[in-house]
Design an enzyme around this catalytic site. Structure first.
Site, PDB file in Angstrom:
ATOM      1  N   HIS A  57       0.792  -1.228   0.000  1.00  0.00           N
ATOM      2  CA  HIS A  57       0.000   0.000   0.000  1.00  0.00           C
ATOM      3  C   HIS A  57       0.834   1.292   0.000  1.00  0.00           C
ATOM      4  CE1 HIS A  57       1.114  -0.681   4.132  1.00  0.00           C
ATOM      5  NE2 HIS A  57       0.956   0.616   4.317  1.00  0.00           N
ATOM      6  N   HIS A  72       1.610   6.963  -0.755  1.00  0.00           N
ATOM      7  CA  HIS A  72       0.724   6.084   0.020  1.00  0.00           C
ATOM      8  C   HIS A  72      -0.514   5.824  -0.830  1.00  0.00           C
ATOM      9  CE1 HIS A  72      -1.275   4.348   3.503  1.00  0.00           C
ATOM     10  NE2 HIS A  72      -0.103   4.421   4.127  1.00  0.00           N
TER      11      HIS A  72
END
Length: 149
Positions: A57, A72
């Site tokens: 992620h 992110h």
């Protein structure tokens, strides 16, 4: 100065609009955020450098001048435990700007109850070190998001 480019295509919204206090409060550093287009895609490196941190992620690429850029992919997506993300590189790899690093689907992230918004952060930088910060409008992969002195 280095040019930090967009790792995804979407709409720039700025960090203040990120639904997470760590990012919206610039606690890890200044930068911006992208609300990505929906559908399967690849997140690319925003700078040329070495992948020093890599998770399904999120990733950090550090350039030759020591500038670390965090991307992110979504908010609270660590809770998905990697489901829906495919790593395309390894930690320690040298990558070029625009090289695909993670394959993912923002629509699937959203369907899983998480925000697909992507903060792009200049780690450990002072806000005044950034210039030409893009916080609104459409951006495509490779468009400049900010300069970093």
């Amino acid at each position: 100065m280095i040019d930090v480019t967009s790792p995804v295509t979407g709409k720039a919204i700025g960090l203040a609009a990120v639904p997470d206090p760590v990012f919206s409060g610039s606690m890890v550093g200044p930068g911006t955020a992208i609300d990505p287009g929906r559908g399967a895609t690849e997140a690319v490196s925003p700078v040329e450098g070495i992948v020093v941190s890599l998770h399904p992620h999120a990733f950090v690429v550090v350039d030759e001048g020591g500038h670390g850029v965090l991307t992110h992919l979504g908010i609270d997506t660590v809770q998905l435990k990697g489901q829906g993300f495919e790593l395309l590189v390894s930690k320690g790899d040298t990558v070029r700007r625009g090289q695909p690093l993670v394959r993912w689907d923002p629509a699937a992230v959203e369907a899983g109850g998480k925000s697909p918004i992507c903060p792009v952060v200049a780690l450990d930088a002072m806000p005044e070190a950034l210039s030409d910060l893009v916080e609104s409008g459409d951006v495509r992969v490779g468009d400049s998001l900010f300069g970093w002195v």
